[in-house]
Motif scaffolding. Structure first.
Motif, PDB file in Angstrom:
ATOM      1  N   VAL A   1      -4.070  -5.509  -0.260  1.00 14.63           N
ATOM      2  CA  VAL A   1      -3.753  -6.312   0.923  1.00 14.63           C
ATOM      3  C   VAL A   1      -2.425  -5.822   1.462  1.00 14.63           C
ATOM      4  O   VAL A   1      -1.440  -5.750   0.719  1.00 14.63           O
ATOM      5  CB  VAL A   1      -3.664  -7.804   0.537  1.00 14.63           C
ATOM      6  CG1 VAL A   1      -3.229  -8.637   1.735  1.00 14.63           C
ATOM      7  CG2 VAL A   1      -5.008  -8.291  -0.005  1.00 14.63           C
ATOM      8  N   ASN A   2      -2.407  -5.465   2.735  1.00 17.43           N
ATOM      9  CA  ASN A   2      -1.159  -4.924   3.292  1.00 17.43           C
ATOM     10  C   ASN A   2      -0.944  -5.378   4.726  1.00 17.43           C
ATOM     11  O   ASN A   2      -1.903  -5.596   5.470  1.00 17.43           O
ATOM     12  CB  ASN A   2      -1.199  -3.392   3.241  1.00 17.43           C
ATOM     13  CG  ASN A   2       0.180  -2.784   3.366  1.00 17.43           C
ATOM     14  OD1 ASN A   2       1.118  -3.233   2.723  1.00 17.43           O
ATOM     15  ND2 ASN A   2       0.312  -1.775   4.212  1.00 17.43           N
ATOM     16  N   ARG A   3       0.362  -5.542   5.064  1.00 17.10           N
ATOM     17  CA  ARG A   3       0.739  -5.912   6.428  1.00 17.10           C
ATOM     18  C   ARG A   3       0.099  -4.937   7.430  1.00 17.10           C
ATOM     19  O   ARG A   3      -0.474  -5.341   8.428  1.00 17.10           O
ATOM     20  CB  ARG A   3       2.276  -5.868   6.518  1.00 17.10           C
ATOM     21  CG  ARG A   3       2.858  -6.273   7.818  1.00 17.10           C
ATOM     22  CD  ARG A   3       4.352  -6.298   7.716  1.00 17.10           C
ATOM     23  NE  ARG A   3       4.915  -4.992   7.271  1.00 17.10           N
ATOM     24  CZ  ARG A   3       6.211  -4.790   7.062  1.00 17.10           C
ATOM     25  NH1 ARG A   3       7.081  -5.761   7.219  1.00 17.10           N
ATOM     26  NH2 ARG A   3       6.638  -3.594   6.685  1.00 17.10           N
TER      27      ARG A   3
ATOM     28  N   ALA B   1       0.825  -1.215   0.000  1.00 15.88           N
ATOM     29  CA  ALA B   1       0.000   0.000   0.000  1.00 15.88           C
ATOM     30  C   ALA B   1       0.858   1.263   0.000  1.00 15.88           C
ATOM     31  O   ALA B   1       0.444   2.313   0.473  1.00 15.88           O
ATOM     32  CB  ALA B   1      -0.935  -0.015   1.219  1.00 15.88           C
ATOM     33  N   GLY B   2       2.073   1.163  -0.551  1.00 10.83           N
ATOM     34  CA  GLY B   2       2.966   2.326  -0.625  1.00 10.83           C
ATOM     35  C   GLY B   2       2.771   3.092  -1.920  1.00 10.83           C
ATOM     36  O   GLY B   2       1.745   2.965  -2.595  1.00 10.83           O
ATOM     37  N   GLY B   3       3.776   3.882  -2.281  1.00  7.62           N
ATOM     38  CA  GLY B   3       3.701   4.715  -3.475  1.00  7.62           C
ATOM     39  C   GLY B   3       3.540   3.884  -4.738  1.00  7.62           C
ATOM     40  O   GLY B   3       2.795   4.252  -5.652  1.00  7.62           O
ATOM     41  N   ALA B   4       4.244   2.753  -4.801  1.00  5.47           N
ATOM     42  CA  ALA B   4       4.170   1.903  -5.994  1.00  5.47           C
ATOM     43  C   ALA B   4       2.763   1.333  -6.152  1.00  5.47           C
ATOM     44  O   ALA B   4       2.230   1.251  -7.264  1.00  5.47           O
ATOM     45  CB  ALA B   4       5.197   0.795  -5.889  1.00  5.47           C
TER      46      ALA B   4
ATOM     47  N   GLU C   1      -4.307  -0.468   7.972  1.00  6.51           N
ATOM     48  CA  GLU C   1      -4.764   0.936   7.903  1.00  6.51           C
ATOM     49  C   GLU C   1      -4.261   1.603   6.615  1.00  6.51           C
ATOM     50  O   GLU C   1      -4.963   2.400   6.006  1.00  6.51           O
ATOM     51  CB  GLU C   1      -4.270   1.757   9.108  1.00  6.51           C
ATOM     52  CG  GLU C   1      -4.875   1.357  10.439  1.00  6.51           C
ATOM     53  CD  GLU C   1      -4.251   0.103  11.032  1.00  6.51           C
ATOM     54  OE1 GLU C   1      -3.165  -0.325  10.568  1.00  6.51           O
ATOM     55  OE2 GLU C   1      -4.870  -0.481  11.959  1.00  6.51           O
ATOM     56  N   ARG C   2      -3.029   1.284   6.236  1.00  3.77           N
ATOM     57  CA  ARG C   2      -2.477   1.888   5.011  1.00  3.77           C
ATOM     58  C   ARG C   2      -3.259   1.397   3.786  1.00  3.77           C
ATOM     59  O   ARG C   2      -3.467   2.152   2.834  1.00  3.77           O
ATOM     60  CB  ARG C   2      -0.998   1.533   4.845  1.00  3.77           C
ATOM     61  CG  ARG C   2      -0.082   2.282   5.764  1.00  3.77           C
ATOM     62  CD  ARG C   2       1.376   2.037   5.362  1.00  3.77           C
ATOM     63  NE  ARG C   2       1.837   2.957   4.343  1.00  3.77           N
ATOM     64  CZ  ARG C   2       2.962   2.786   3.629  1.00  3.77           C
ATOM     65  NH1 ARG C   2       3.711   1.728   3.828  1.00  3.77           N
ATOM     66  NH2 ARG C   2       3.323   3.666   2.741  1.00  3.77           N
ATOM     67  N   ALA C   3      -3.661   0.117   3.815  1.00 10.96           N
ATOM     68  CA  ALA C   3      -4.446  -0.434   2.689  1.00 10.96           C
ATOM     69  C   ALA C   3      -5.785   0.290   2.596  1.00 10.96           C
ATOM     70  O   ALA C   3      -6.234   0.671   1.512  1.00 10.96           O
ATOM     71  CB  ALA C   3      -4.648  -1.930   2.883  1.00 10.96           C
TER      72      ALA C   3
ATOM     73  N   ASN D   1       2.359  -7.857  -7.015  1.00 13.03           N
ATOM     74  CA  ASN D   1       3.152  -7.526  -5.833  1.00 13.03           C
ATOM     75  C   ASN D   1       3.824  -6.171  -6.012  1.00 13.03           C
ATOM     76  O   ASN D   1       4.519  -5.926  -6.992  1.00 13.03           O
ATOM     77  CB  ASN D   1       4.246  -8.575  -5.592  1.00 13.03           C
ATOM     78  CG  ASN D   1       5.105  -8.177  -4.402  1.00 13.03           C
ATOM     79  OD1 ASN D   1       4.580  -7.819  -3.350  1.00 13.03           O
ATOM     80  ND2 ASN D   1       6.412  -8.201  -4.559  1.00 13.03           N
ATOM     81  N   THR D   2       3.604  -5.279  -5.047  1.00 10.52           N
ATOM     82  CA  THR D   2       4.284  -3.974  -5.072  1.00 10.52           C
ATOM     83  C   THR D   2       5.170  -3.812  -3.838  1.00 10.52           C
ATOM     84  O   THR D   2       5.713  -2.738  -3.609  1.00 10.52           O
ATOM     85  CB  THR D   2       3.280  -2.792  -5.111  1.00 10.52           C
ATOM     86  OG1 THR D   2       2.682  -2.651  -3.803  1.00 10.52           O
ATOM     87  CG2 THR D   2       2.189  -2.993  -6.145  1.00 10.52           C
ATOM     88  N   THR D   3       5.296  -4.856  -3.019  1.00 11.15           N
ATOM     89  CA  THR D   3       6.119  -4.747  -1.807  1.00 11.15           C
ATOM     90  C   THR D   3       7.535  -5.211  -2.107  1.00 11.15           C
ATOM     91  O   THR D   3       7.807  -5.808  -3.151  1.00 11.15           O
ATOM     92  CB  THR D   3       5.574  -5.636  -0.675  1.00 11.15           C
ATOM     93  OG1 THR D   3       5.879  -7.010  -0.982  1.00 11.15           O
ATOM     94  CG2 THR D   3       4.088  -5.462  -0.480  1.00 11.15           C
TER      95      THR D   3
HETATM   96  P1  ATR Z   1       6.980   2.050  -2.213  1.00 13.56           P
HETATM   97  O1  ATR Z   1       6.798   3.530  -2.388  1.00 13.56           O
HETATM   98  O2  ATR Z   1       8.144   1.502  -3.003  1.00 13.56           O
HETATM   99  O3  ATR Z   1       5.741   1.284  -2.473  1.00 13.56           O
HETATM  100  P2  ATR Z   1       6.761   2.012   0.697  1.00 13.56           P
HETATM  101  O4  ATR Z   1       5.864   3.181   0.721  1.00 13.56           O
HETATM  102  O5  ATR Z   1       7.868   1.950   1.671  1.00 13.56           O
HETATM  103  O6  ATR Z   1       7.487   1.846  -0.713  1.00 13.56           O
HETATM  104  O7  ATR Z   1       5.870   0.679   0.788  1.00 13.56           O
HETATM  105  C1  ATR Z   1       6.410  -0.564   0.926  1.00 13.56           C
HETATM  106  C2  ATR Z   1       5.312  -1.593   0.970  1.00 13.56           C
HETATM  107  O8  ATR Z   1       5.915  -2.885   1.167  1.00 13.56           O
HETATM  108  C3  ATR Z   1       4.337  -1.400   2.122  1.00 13.56           C
HETATM  109  O9  ATR Z   1       3.063  -1.835   1.687  1.00 13.56           O
HETATM  110  C4  ATR Z   1       4.904  -2.341   3.187  1.00 13.56           C
HETATM  111  O10 ATR Z   1       3.955  -2.773   4.150  1.00 13.56           O
HETATM  112  P3  ATR Z   1       3.620  -1.843   5.437  1.00 13.56           P
HETATM  113  O11 ATR Z   1       2.750  -0.725   4.962  1.00 13.56           O
HETATM  114  O12 ATR Z   1       2.919  -2.759   6.365  1.00 13.56           O
HETATM  115  O13 ATR Z   1       4.956  -1.369   5.966  1.00 13.56           O
HETATM  116  C5  ATR Z   1       5.332  -3.505   2.333  1.00 13.56           C
HETATM  117  N1  ATR Z   1       6.342  -4.395   2.927  1.00 13.56           N
HETATM  118  C6  ATR Z   1       7.662  -4.168   3.089  1.00 13.56           C
HETATM  119  N2  ATR Z   1       8.273  -5.229   3.638  1.00 13.56           N
HETATM  120  C7  ATR Z   1       7.310  -6.176   3.837  1.00 13.56           C
HETATM  121  C8  ATR Z   1       7.292  -7.509   4.372  1.00 13.56           C
HETATM  122  N3  ATR Z   1       8.411  -8.097   4.804  1.00 13.56           N
HETATM  123  N4  ATR Z   1       6.107  -8.156   4.436  1.00 13.56           N
HETATM  124  C9  ATR Z   1       4.973  -7.583   3.974  1.00 13.56           C
HETATM  125  N5  ATR Z   1       4.927  -6.335   3.459  1.00 13.56           N
HETATM  126  C10 ATR Z   1       6.066  -5.639   3.386  1.00 13.56           C
END
Ligand code: ATR
Length: 280
Positions: free
Chosen positions: A153-155, A131-134, A158-160, A191-193
């Protein structure tokens, strides 16, 4: 490289890892365009000054990469629709004396899938991990291409949910443990994580519940075959790696600065793959 041609840049911090100079230099050479495209390391505090002064330094525009995409969004005078909705800018140009910012990440994501599995846009439902920028760029692309049901779906749930509220209907936010229930009717998994980038295979989700026709794609391209893509391929699912997104997102910028719309050809992909292997 010929002197005196148009100059463009990619600014980031650090920026040495960026493959954008290889991509644009390849096209400049291919089309015989007198111009240059160089990496500019710009520390965060200097971004406002850099963006205000690049025309005086002879640049027509450039790309913005990590960590400046959100800051650049706030600093431009005008934004295109994608940048506005994604909340980040990755492409800069001047128009009628004003600094304009666009976002070509969503375009690159969709164009990569168009090239590799043209039927992808018929998907009815998609699951997006992260749920980040990507993820914002991916969800924008999915909505723009008419995918009615997008589940983020996000860890951190709330961000999701927060991300889902940025978009009109059809986008929902879910916790990681809901994945098993969300996969059975998903046509597309994205996958964007950074999952798996550091070898933490244990955290790769179980793909057993995905239907046989599902397409699995990763926007991460280091490594080219991420653990998620490997798991999907092992199950016999269609997979698309993330390198094509990087190549396609560069197309609109090149056209804007140098006046020719390039095509993403296998030769360019081979050059970048070779570089990824060298630096691995
Ligand atoms: P970007 O802008 O590249 O998307 P980001 O804003 O730092 O980078 O977002 C990273 C994403 O990867 C987030 O959704 C993060 O989950 P959280 O919001 O819970 O932090 C996810 N992420 C990073 N490492 C992870 C892991 N080991 N397991 C699950 N999700 C992970």
């Amino acid at each position: 490289m010929a002197e005196g041609g148009r100059k463009a840049f990619v600014c980031g911090h650090p920026v040495a890892h960026s493959r954008s100079p290889m991509i644009h230099s390849h096209w400049l050479q291919q089309f015989g365009v007198a111009g240059s495209y160089t990496a500019q390391d710009v520390a965060p505090g200097y971004l406002p000054n850099f963006l205000a002064s690049f025309p005086e330094r002879g640049f027509v525009g450039g790309n913005v990469t990590i960590p400046h995409k959100e800051a650049a969004f706030a600093l431009v005078a005008q934004r295109d629709e994608a940048a506005e909705l994604i909340g980040a800018v990755n492409t800069l140009w001047r128009q009628e004396g004003a600094l304009h910012g666009g976002n070509t990440d969503a375009y690159g994501f969709a164009a990569n899938l168009d090239e590799k599995v043209s039927c992808w846009a018929k998907s009815r439902s998609a699951v997006v991990l992260g749920a980040g920028g990507a993820a914002r760029a991916v969800v924008f692309a999915l909505q723009q291409r008419g995918i009615a049901d997008v589940r983020i779906v996000n860890r951190t749930v709330e961000r999701a949910r927060d991300l889902s509220y940025r978009f009109r209907g059809g986008v929902t936010g879910h916790p990681w443990d809901a994945l098993a229930d969300l996969l059975p009717d998903a046509d597309l998994l994205v996958n964007t994580t950074s999952l798996g980038m550091h070898g933490e295979d244990a955290t790769v989700p179980n793909l057993e519940n995905l239907p046989e026709h599902a397409i699995v794609t990763d926007i991460v391209y280091v490594p080219l075959q991420t653990p998620l893509l490997a798991a999907a391929a092992a199950r016999g699912l269609k997979t698309v790696d993330g390198l094509g997104m990087l190549l396609h997102q560069a197309v609109p910028g090149f056209e804007r600065w140098f006046g020719i719309r390039p095509t993403v050809m296998p030769e360019l992909r081979s050059i970048i793959v070779a570089d990824l292997e060298t630096r691995a």
